[in-house]
Design a protein around this motif. Structure first.
Motif, PDB file in Angstrom:
ATOM      1  N   GLN A  60       0.849  -1.179   0.000  1.00  0.00           N
ATOM      2  CA  GLN A  60       0.000   0.000   0.000  1.00  0.00           C
ATOM      3  C   GLN A  60       0.891   1.237   0.000  1.00  0.00           C
ATOM      4  N   GLU A  64      -1.973   4.324   1.351  1.00  0.00           N
ATOM      5  CA  GLU A  64      -3.296   4.268   0.733  1.00  0.00           C
ATOM      6  C   GLU A  64      -3.686   2.814   0.460  1.00  0.00           C
ATOM      7  N   LYS A  65      -4.949   2.505   0.697  1.00  0.00           N
ATOM      8  CA  LYS A  65      -5.448   1.165   0.435  1.00  0.00           C
ATOM      9  C   LYS A  65      -6.010   1.092  -0.984  1.00  0.00           C
ATOM     10  N   THR A  66      -5.874  -0.072  -1.575  1.00  0.00           N
ATOM     11  CA  THR A  66      -6.350  -0.292  -2.933  1.00  0.00           C
ATOM     12  C   THR A  66      -7.282  -1.496  -2.962  1.00  0.00           C
ATOM     13  N   HIS A  68      -9.052  -4.324  -5.390  1.00  0.00           N
ATOM     14  CA  HIS A  68      -8.867  -4.980  -6.678  1.00  0.00           C
ATOM     15  C   HIS A  68     -10.136  -5.747  -7.027  1.00  0.00           C
ATOM     16  N   GLN A  78      -8.783  -1.959 -10.721  1.00  0.00           N
ATOM     17  CA  GLN A  78      -8.330  -1.608  -9.390  1.00  0.00           C
ATOM     18  C   GLN A  78      -8.582  -0.127  -9.157  1.00  0.00           C
ATOM     19  N   SER A  79      -8.665   0.245  -7.859  1.00  0.00           N
ATOM     20  CA  SER A  79      -8.946   1.632  -7.522  1.00  0.00           C
ATOM     21  C   SER A  79      -8.534   1.892  -6.088  1.00  0.00           C
ATOM     22  N   LYS A  80      -8.134   3.143  -5.829  1.00  0.00           N
ATOM     23  CA  LYS A  80      -7.932   3.561  -4.455  1.00  0.00           C
ATOM     24  C   LYS A  80      -9.283   3.544  -3.736  1.00  0.00           C
ATOM     25  N   ALA A  83     -13.788   3.047  -3.263  1.00  0.00           N
ATOM     26  CA  ALA A  83     -13.833   2.654  -4.666  1.00  0.00           C
ATOM     27  C   ALA A  83     -15.262   2.421  -5.120  1.00  0.00           C
TER      28      ALA A  83
END
Length: 217
Positions: A60, A64-66, A68, A78-80, A83
């Motif tokens: 990360q 920041e977390k992502t 999927h 995928q997105s921060k 989402a």
């Protein structure tokens, strides 16, 4: 405002690379990884099987977390976080707190919401199985979490307000506040640990309240 936030989140979505979905491993328990599934719809309007994969720790950048998104076992997008992934018939929304997942829902174009199903091997899946197989034990644990959080907020809030009220602009306009509660450091630490465990337990059930789970974001 909700539509604006969703539109902004959709613009953050990036295309996936097609890699296969990794199996859930036992060492990713209890809060290292969250895995949720959305099966194909029976009416054929949503033919693919979607999976949301969130790693709470590691990989990360910048803290920041992502999230999927996998489609039929392949990395689709995928997105921060927070989402919002566009899919057939609606969007999949994902949001987290510091203790885990607080939202993982499929929202249809008509506004209906359906929580995705947690993977049976994940912490959320095991907690859901406990609730299904042992509802009385589950309710006791849930009630204990609420009690710990209420106690933590009730005892710590006055101690926090006191020093803040000493700030000159606040003191001049609103006056000062002296907390009647003065807990020893060991008890404050114990309450903080209890509240953290309670919030973590609630996160496994996708429960979140802005005041009780004050450690979330």
């Amino acid at each position: 405002m909700k539509a604006w936030r969703r539109s902004r989140a959709i613009r953050r979505v990036k295309q996936g690379d097609g890699r296969p979905l990794q199996r859930f491993r036992w060492w990713q328990l209890p809060l290292g990884r969250a895995l949720f599934h959305l099966r194909p719809s029976s009416d054929g309007r949503r033919p693919g099987a979607y999976t949301v994969d969130v790693r709470h720790w590691g990989n990360q950048p910048g803290g920041e977390k992502t999230a999927h998104l996998y489609l039929d076992g392949r990395h689709h997008a995928q997105s921060k976080i927070p989402a919002a992934f566009p899919v057939e018939g609606g969007v999949i929304e994902v949001a987290t707190s510091r203790f885990g997942i607080k939202r993982c829902h499929y929202v249809t174009t008509t506004g209906q919401e359906h929580q995705l199903v947690p993977d049976p091997k994940s912490g959320e899946g095991r907690r859901a199985r406990l609730e299904r197989d042992h509802p009385t034990v589950s309710r006791i644990i849930a009630a204990t979490s609420i009690v710990l959080l209420v106690i933590g907020v009730g005892l710590n809030l006055p101690q926090i307000i006191g020093p803040i009220s000493q700030v000159p602009p606040i003191a001049e306009n609103l006056g000062t506040f002296t907390s009647p509660i003065h807990l020893p450091p060991w008890l404050n630490i114990t309450l903080a640990l209890g509240a953290a465990l309670a919030s973590a337990e609630r996160a496994l059930r996708l429960r979140y309240h802005w005041l009780l789970d004050a450690g979330g974001h």
